[in-house]
Design a protein around this motif. Structure first.
Motif, short mmCIF file in Angstrom:
data_model
loop_
_atom_site.label_atom_id
_atom_site.label_comp_id
_atom_site.label_asym_id
_atom_site.label_seq_id
_atom_site.Cartn_x
_atom_site.Cartn_y
_atom_site.Cartn_z
N LEU A 98 0.85 -1.10 -0.10
CA LEU A 98 -0.06 0.07 0.12
C LEU A 98 0.79 1.35 0.05
O LEU A 98 0.62 2.40 -0.72
CB LEU A 98 -1.05 0.04 1.22
CG LEU A 98 -2.07 -0.62 1.31
CD1 LEU A 98 -2.77 -0.93 2.55
CD2 LEU A 98 -3.07 -0.43 0.14
N GLN A 103 -0.23 4.70 -0.97
CA GLN A 103 -1.38 4.74 -0.01
C GLN A 103 -0.95 4.77 1.42
O GLN A 103 -1.54 4.08 2.20
CB GLN A 103 -2.44 3.99 -0.20
CG GLN A 103 -3.05 4.00 -1.52
CD GLN A 103 -4.15 3.03 -1.80
OE1 GLN A 103 -5.28 2.69 -1.13
NE2 GLN A 103 -3.77 2.07 -2.98
N ARG A 106 -3.31 6.08 4.24
CA ARG A 106 -4.37 5.06 4.51
C ARG A 106 -4.14 3.90 5.24
O ARG A 106 -4.73 3.58 6.17
CB ARG A 106 -4.98 4.70 3.26
CG ARG A 106 -6.28 3.76 3.31
CD ARG A 106 -6.76 3.06 1.95
NE ARG A 106 -7.80 2.01 2.04
CZ ARG A 106 -7.88 1.23 1.00
NH1 ARG A 106 -7.37 1.30 0.03
NH2 ARG A 106 -8.99 0.41 1.36
N ALA A 107 -2.90 3.27 4.93
CA ALA A 107 -2.77 1.96 5.62
C ALA A 107 -2.23 2.51 7.12
O ALA A 107 -2.72 1.65 8.08
CB ALA A 107 -1.51 1.57 4.98
N ALA A 110 -5.30 3.31 9.16
CA ALA A 110 -6.11 2.17 9.60
C ALA A 110 -5.48 1.20 10.59
O ALA A 110 -5.95 0.77 11.46
CB ALA A 110 -6.35 1.43 8.25
N GLY A 240 -8.54 5.73 5.82
CA GLY A 240 -8.12 4.42 6.57
C GLY A 240 -8.89 4.24 7.97
O GLY A 240 -9.17 2.94 8.32
N ASP A 243 -12.20 2.49 6.91
CA ASP A 243 -11.83 1.25 6.45
C ASP A 243 -12.03 0.23 7.69
O ASP A 243 -12.54 -0.81 7.70
CB ASP A 243 -10.49 0.87 5.90
CG ASP A 243 -10.42 1.45 4.25
OD1 ASP A 243 -11.50 1.29 3.74
OD2 ASP A 243 -9.46 2.07 4.12
N ILE A 295 -6.54 -3.62 2.54
CA ILE A 295 -6.28 -2.81 3.89
C ILE A 295 -6.81 -3.81 5.07
O ILE A 295 -6.28 -3.68 6.07
CB ILE A 295 -7.38 -1.67 3.81
CG1 ILE A 295 -6.98 -0.65 4.92
CG2 ILE A 295 -8.74 -2.25 3.89
CD1 ILE A 295 -5.67 -0.20 4.89
#
Length: 657
Positions: A98, A103, A106-107, A110, A240, A243, A295
C-alpha cells in the motif's frame, strides 16, 4: 467494586501520574519506531528509574511504554517493509505494498485505528477476565499448547501463495532452522556445526530482519527511486479510519484472538499476527488482493497484536507467569515496586490491577493520537530517494540484530538469513510460512516432550486437545479452499515462455540445496536420542518429500512449478540486487577489521557519495547524525559495539571497541 474501579481512574488522572505515562508513551514511540529493539529493551531502560517512585506513577509509565510499542512499530512495517517487531511481521505483507502504491496514509491510519480499538478491547476483556479467567488459563497444559502450535502451523495453507507444496517446504525449512542448537528435551546439540554461537539457536530478530528486511532494502535500492511510486502519502487519513470502522466486526474478532493468544503463556506475540492474518484470509470471499495491498491485511494483525499485551497481562498478574518476554521484565518491575503478583491481584490488590487496566486504556488513546500527529512527517520518508534512506535502514537492522547476543556472529547470522530471504523472494517461496515455522519450532518440540512426559501419548485424547485439533482441521480446510496443491499459471510480465524456462535452472539448484538441508536435518536427528530425534527427523522427512515434489514440478517446466518472482534478474544489466549485496558484504568485512562504529562512519560516507551521489556537506551531515544516534543508543543501553581485528592489537577507546 464499581466504586473502586472509578476511584482508581480518579487517582490516575493527576498531573504527576499522567506526566509519567506520557514519558513512557514517548519512549515507547521511539523504541517502536526502531526495528527489532522492542518492548524488552524499552522496559529494561525504565527499570533503574523505578526505585523510590510512587506505585501508580511507575505503573503508568511502564504500561505507557508497553501499550505504544505494538502501535509505533507499524511505521517501519508499512513504510519500509521492515518488521518493527516480531508482532508486526504480518503487517508488512499488505501494508508495504500500500505504501508503494502511494497509500501510506491510508495504511497507517487504518493500522492506528485498529491498534487503538484492539488495545481498548483488550483492556475491557482484562477487566472482566481478571475475575473469571483463572480456570480457563489453568486448563491449558503442555498438551494443549502443543496443539496450539499445530494450529499456528495450519496457517501455512493461507501463507503459501499459489503453490501449497512450496508453502509446506518453506514452513519445514523454517522449522529446521528453528531446531538448530540444543534439544529442549535432552539438551543434545543438533545442526550447530560445533559452533558455540549456534548452541542456543539462531536469534529470532536476525531471522526476521534477514528474511524480510534485507531483501526489501536491496530491491528498493535497485529501483533507484523513492518507496512510493505515485503520490507519497495519498489522501487517505480519514479513509483508513473509515476502513477500520467498516471492518469493525473483523477488528473485534482479531482483538479477541489476540487477547486469547496473549493470555496463554508460551505462545506470545511472535505468532498472533500470523494467526490473525490467516483468519482474515480464510474468512474473506475475495482473496485476490491479499499480499498486494488489501487493507484488511493491515487491520487484522494490528488489532490482534495490541490486544495481545492486555492478554499477556492476565497470567502475569494472576499467577506470576509472564505471558511474553516483555511481561517477564514487567514482572520484575512489579517486584521492584513491592507488588506481589498472584491471585491477590483479583481481591485485596484489585486497586493495583485497575490502575494497570486504566493505564492500558488511556495509554492506547494517547499513543494512537501521538502516532497520528507524527505520521504525516514520518510518512514523507516514502517520497525521499531511497538511496538516502538505505544506509540508515542498514544501520538500524544491524544494530537490532546485534541486540540478540551482542556478538559479531549476530551480524553474520543476519547476512546468512538475508541471503536465504533473497533467494526465497526471487523464487516465490513463502517467507511468512518460513518465519511461522521458525517461531514455532522449539516451542512445539518442548510442548510435545512435556506432553509425552506428563500424559504419555494418550494426551491426544484430552478434551481440550480434541477441540483445538478440530479447529485446526477447519483452519486447514478453509486455507486449502483458495490454494492449489499443484500447478498454477505462472505470471511472467512481458516474458516469453522460453525465456522463463531458461531461468528454471537457478530455482532447481535452490530446491536441491533445500533438499540437502532436509537430508542434513534427518542425519543430525538420527544421531541423538529418541525424544530429541522426533522433530528434526519428522521435519526432514515432510520437508524433503515436499521439496522432491516441487523438484518434479520444476523439471516439468515453469507452469507446473507454480508462480515465482521472475523479475528479469537473469537478464539484468545493472547487476540486480547483488550489486548492493556486495556493499553490505563490504560493510560486514569492515566491521570485522575496524569495528562497528568506525565501519559505520566509513560506510555512510562512501555509500552516500557513490550510490546516493550526495554532496560532501550532505554526506557529512547525514553521517554525523547516524553516528550520534548510534552513540546515544549505545550509551542508553550500556552497549559495547563489536570490535574488529584492530582491537586485538590496539586498545581503542569507546565507541571504537
Amino acid at each position: 467494586m464499581i466504586d473502586l474501579f472509578f476511584a482508581t481512574l480518579g487517582s490516575l488522572l493527576t498531573l504527576q501520574h499522567m506526566g509519567y505515562m506520557l514519558a513512557g508513551v514517548s519512549l515507547g514511540l521511539v523504541i517502536g519506531v526502531l526495528p527489532g529493539v522492542g518492548g524488552i529493551a524499552g522496559l529494561s531502560l525504565l527499570l533503574p528509574f523505578l526505585y523510590g517512585m510512587n506505585e501508580t506513577s511507575a505503573l503508568a509509565m511502564l504500561i505507557g511504554l508497553l501499550a505504544i510499542v505494538p502501535t509505533a512499530d507499524t511505521f517501519t512495517s508499512i513504510l519500509m517493509g521492515i518488521p518493527g517487531s516480531s508482532a508486526s511481521q504480518a503487517t508488512v505483507l499488505d501494508g508495504f505494498p500500500l505504501a508503494k502504491q502511494g497509500q501510506a496514509a491510508r495504511a497507517l491510519s487504518a493500522a492506528f485505528a485498529a491498534s487503538m480499538i484492539g488495545g481498548l478491547f483488550g483492556a475491557l476483556l482484562l477487566t472482566f477476565a481478571v475475575l473469571v479467567a483463572s480456570p480457563i488459563i489453568l486448563s491449558f497444559g503442555s498438551a494443549e499448547l502443543f496443539m496450539l502450535t499445530l494450529f499456528g502451523l495450519s496457517m501455512v495453507g493461507v501463507l503459501s501463495g499459489a503453490n501449497m507444496v512450496k508453502g509446506i517446504a518453506s514452513a519445514c525449512l523454517g522449522l529446521a532452522f528453528g531446531l538448530v542448537g540444543a534439544a529442549p528435551a535432552t539438551s543434545e546439540y543438533r545442526m550447530d556445526f560445533g559452533m558455540l554461537y549456534l548452541s542456543d539457536g539462531i536469534p529470532l530478530v536476525a531471522v526476521a530482519l534477514g528474511i524480510f528486511a534485507l531483501p526489501e532494502i536491496l530491491d528498493l535500492l535497485r529501483g533507484g527511486g523513492a518507496i512510493a511510486q505515485g503520490a507519497p502519502l495519498g489522501k487517505g487519513w480519514y479513509r483508513g479510519v473509515s476502513d477500520t470502522l467498516k471492518n469493525i466486526w473483523l477488528t473485534l474478532r482479531c482483538s479477541g484472538i489476540g487477547a486469547l493468544i496473549g493470555a496463554i503463556p508460551g505462545i506470545g506475540g511472535s505468532v498472533v499476527d500470523w494467526i490473525a492474518y490467516g483468519h482474515v484470509v480464510q474468512t474473506s470471499k475475495d482473496r485476490s488482493q491479499f499480499g498486494k495491498g488489501d487493507i484488511r491485511g493491515v487491520i487484522a494483525p494490528e488489532s490482534a497484536n495490541n490486544a495481545t499485551a492486555a492478554g499477556a497481562l492476565l497470567p502475569t498478574l494472576l499467577f506470576g507467569i509472564p505471558g511474553s518476554g516483555s511481561m517477564a521484565i514487567f514482572l520484575a518491575a512489579m517486584i521492584l515496586l513491592g507488588i506481589q503478583p498472584g491471585p491477590g491481584m483479583a481481591n485485596e490488590n484489585l486497586s493495583v490491577t485497575y490502575t494497570i487496566i486504566w493505564s492500558l486504556a488511556i495509554a492506547n488513546v494517547i499513543g494512537t493520537a501521538m502516532c497520528i500527529l507524527l505520521a504525516p512527517g514520518i510518512a514523507k520518508l516514502t517520497a525521499v530517494r531511497y538511496a538516502l534512506i538505505a544506509p540508515f535502514m542498514i544501520m538500524v537492522i544491524c544494530f537490532a540484530a546485534f541486540q540478540a547476543t551482542r556478538s559479531f556472529a549476530d551480524l553474520m547470522a543476519l547476512l546468512a538469513m538475508g541471503l536465504v530471504g533473497m533467494f526465497m523472494r526471487r523464487f516465490g517461496w513463502s517467507r511468512p510460512a518460513f518465519l511461522i515455522g521458525f517461531v514455532l519450532a522449539l516451542g512445539g518440540e518442548r510442548y510435545l516432550y512435556q506432553a509425552v512426559q506428563f500424559y504419555g501419548w494418550g494426551f491426544v485424547t484430552r478434551p481440550l486437545v480434541l477441540v483445538i485439533g478440530a479447529i485446526t482441521l477447519l483452519s486447514i480446510y478453509f486455507g486449502l479452499r483458495g490454494t492449489k496443491v499443484g500447478a498454477t499459471k505462472i505470471e511472467s510480465e512481458g516474458s516469453a515462455a522460453d525465456s522463463v524456462a531458461q531461468r528454471m535452472a537457478p530455482q532447481i539448484v535452490f530446491t536441491l540445496i533445500t533438499l540437502a538441508a532436509f537430508g542434513f536435518a534427518i542425519q543430525q536427528g538420527l544421531q541423538v536420542s529418541f525424544l530429541a530425534m522426533i522433530f528434526p527427523v519428522s521435519v526432514g522427512v515432510v520437508g524433503g518429500l515436499a521439496a522432491l515434489l516441487l523438484l518434479v514440478q520444476q523439471m516439468r517446466g515453469p507452469v507446473a512449478a507454480g508462480s515465482a518472482n521472475f523479475d528479469g534478474e537473469a537478464n539484468a544489466t545493472d547487476g540486480g540486487p547483488w550489486r548492493f549485496l556486495f556493499w553490505f558484504l563490504g560493510f560486514m568485512a569492515a566491521i570485522g577489521v575496524v569495528g562497528f562504529f568506525a565501519a559505520l562512519v566509513g560506510f555512510f560516507l562512501v555509500f552516500l557519495r557513490v550510490i546516493a551521489r550526495s554532496s560532501w556537506i550532505q554526506a557529512v551531515l547525514l553521517t554525523a547524525g547516524a553516528a550520534g544516534l548510534m552513540l546515544g543508543l549505545a550509551n542508553a543501553l550500556n552497549l559495547v559495539f563489536p570490535g574488529g581485528l584492530l582491537q586485538e592489537y590496539y586498545d581503542l577507546p569507546w565507541p571504537f571497541r
